[in-house]
Design an enzyme around this catalytic site. Structure first.
Site, PDB file in Angstrom:
ATOM      1  CG  ASP A 142      -1.716   1.394   1.522  1.00 13.52           C
ATOM      2  OD1 ASP A 142      -1.863   1.990   0.279  1.00 13.52           O
ATOM      3  OD2 ASP A 142      -3.052   1.381   1.660  1.00 13.52           O
ATOM      4  CG  ASP A 155      -3.110   4.259  -3.150  1.00  9.35           C
ATOM      5  OD1 ASP A 155      -4.132   3.250  -2.745  1.00  9.35           O
ATOM      6  OD2 ASP A 155      -2.792   4.358  -1.878  1.00  9.35           O
ATOM      7  CD  GLU A 156      -5.089   0.001  -0.566  1.00 18.74           C
ATOM      8  OE1 GLU A 156      -5.393  -1.746  -0.466  1.00 18.74           O
ATOM      9  OE2 GLU A 156      -5.964   0.611  -0.222  1.00 18.74           O
TER      10      GLU A 156
HETATM   11 MG   LIG Z   1      -2.337   4.091   0.729  1.00 14.39          MG
END
Ligand SMILES: [Mg+2]
Length: 407
Positions: free
Chosen positions: A9, A105-106
């Site tokens: 993350d 973003d993960e």
């Molecule tokens: Mg994040």
């Protein structure tokens, strides 16, 4: 043999990318927001210096400015976020083909087959953090575990720039004291329902009677019980098998040209309902609303705007789309084709907490609206899409019952 799964993350992703693009921002408290000019706009992300001043995600710009008068604001740059996202996922793929992006973003990585080459999960996680920092300037937090749910918990557990290992030996110690809604798929509402029967932590959920949970909460109850006990066996999908959903949109070429405010509103509403229902079906919300409009001479105009908070509600999509149209179109001119799409997609539960934090004044109204529209989805699914109309869909003469999808 246990799998080794990483959940990676990126920390303060939007803000970190902005600071990479404009290094002068790194040294000052800064935040990313939908529209820096609007006092009631909302903070979407902030850097560490802003965080130290007490700035939190989802508060309004004026609240943030009151805490941190020197706060520097920047708008969003989604194409840059996508570029960084691609670059980072390419780095993950040096270690395994099993990379499943969950949001911009993960990502989850299954590195079970990579251990012989690269070392154990923690070694790979630490190396990834170093490589990503060196090549992109961004930091990531990584959870390492034997299933996806616990790996995700691990990446939340310690940040920024940290590795958390949750294994068979320590998972009771790390996971069980956490509140139920720290776990993926357990939303705020579910957590409240669980609290009502005395279940507050993941440990209490794990120890609860499975039959009772299933009876009370249906399939979701049984599923959460499995997750709490570390029994999630969902595979990490190969990135090549995943078709990335970049936008959800709809366009309609009308049977006759739309003319006048009332016609246009009906058209907007019907298309928005369709887009919103499909976003909800994909469990996504969109940050950006885009419209396209074609006049009878086939001239096309497109406009887009970033919302303060992501949505999957028809009412909010329609409002944004109408506002956009008003900025570029004379409402008395005839319209041949209209399209609305949502881009900048985020998983719906990624923003749920932000929505609760946001503006307690209208939070409940919004929640009711979300409830209502989800309920309508349920009915449509069960009885066919014609069973529910809010009036707007009745407009046969416009051809609104034949909406085309373009994902
Ligand atoms: Mg994040």
């Amino acid at each position: 043999m246990d799998r080794t799964i990483l959940h990676c993350d990126c920390n303060s992703f939007f803000a970190s990318v902005e600071c990479q693009l404009r290094p002068e921002l790194s040294g000052v408290p800064m935040a990313v927001c939908g529209d820096p000019e609007r006092r009631h706009g909302v903070i979407l992300a902030k850097n560490d210096l802003a965080k130290q001043c007490g700035v939190v995600t989802a508060e309004t710009i004026w609240q943030a400015k009151r805490k941190c008068p020197g706060l520097v604001l920047t708008g969003t740059h989604f194409s840059e976020y996508s570029r960084y996202s691609r670059q980072i996922n390419e780095i993950y793929r040096r270690y395994t083909d099993l990379v499943e992006p969950f949001s911009i973003d993960e990502s989850w990585l299954d590195v079970t087959g990579s251990r012989a080459l690269f070392g154990d999960g923690k070694t790979i996680a630490d190396e990834l953090r170093t490589v990503i920092r060196r090549e992109t300037g961004l930091t990531v937090s990584v959870g390492v575990s034997f299933n996806k749910i616990f790996a995700k918990l691990g990446s939340d557990y310690k940040k920024p720039d940290a590795t958390t290992v949750i294994n068979r030996e320590n998972y009771r110690k790390i996971v069980f004291p956490l509140p139920t809604d720290a776990m993926m798929f357990c939303g705020k509402r579910m957590a409240q329902s669980l609290a009502a029967v005395g279940i507050h932590t993941i440990g209490e959920l794990a120890a609860a009677n499975r039959e009772f949970l299933e009876k009370r909460f249906g399939k979701a109850g049984a599923m959460l019980h499995s997750y709490a006990n570390g029994l999630d066996d969902d595979p990490v999908r190969d990135y090549r098998d995943i078709r990335e959903v970049k936008s959800v949109g709809n366009s309609v070429t009308f049977r006759r040209d739309l003319s006048g405010e009332e016609d246009i509103r009906r058209g907007m509403r019907a298309i928005s309902e369709n887009v919103a229902a499909r976003l909800r079906k994909k469990h996504m919300k969109c940050w950006v609303v885009q419209i396209g409009v074609k006049d009878p001479n086939l001239k096309t105009i497109t406009r887009q705007k970033t919302l303060d908070i992501p949505t999957h509600l028809a009412s909010e999509l329609a409002a944004a789309a109408t506002e956009l149209l008003r900025s570029c179109w004379n409402f008395s001119a005839p319209i041949r084709m209209l399209s609305i799409s949502g881009t900048g997609l985020v998983p719906e539960d990624a923003s749920a907490e932000q929505l609760c934090l946001f503006s307690p004044g209208d939070g409940s109204a919004r929640e009711r609206q979300e409830h209502l529209e989800s309920a309508l989805d349920g009915i449509r699914e069960k009885y066919g899409s014609d069973s529910v109309t809010t009036g707007a869909l009745l407009n046969e003469d416009l051809g609104l019952s034949e909406l085309h999808s373009k994902d």
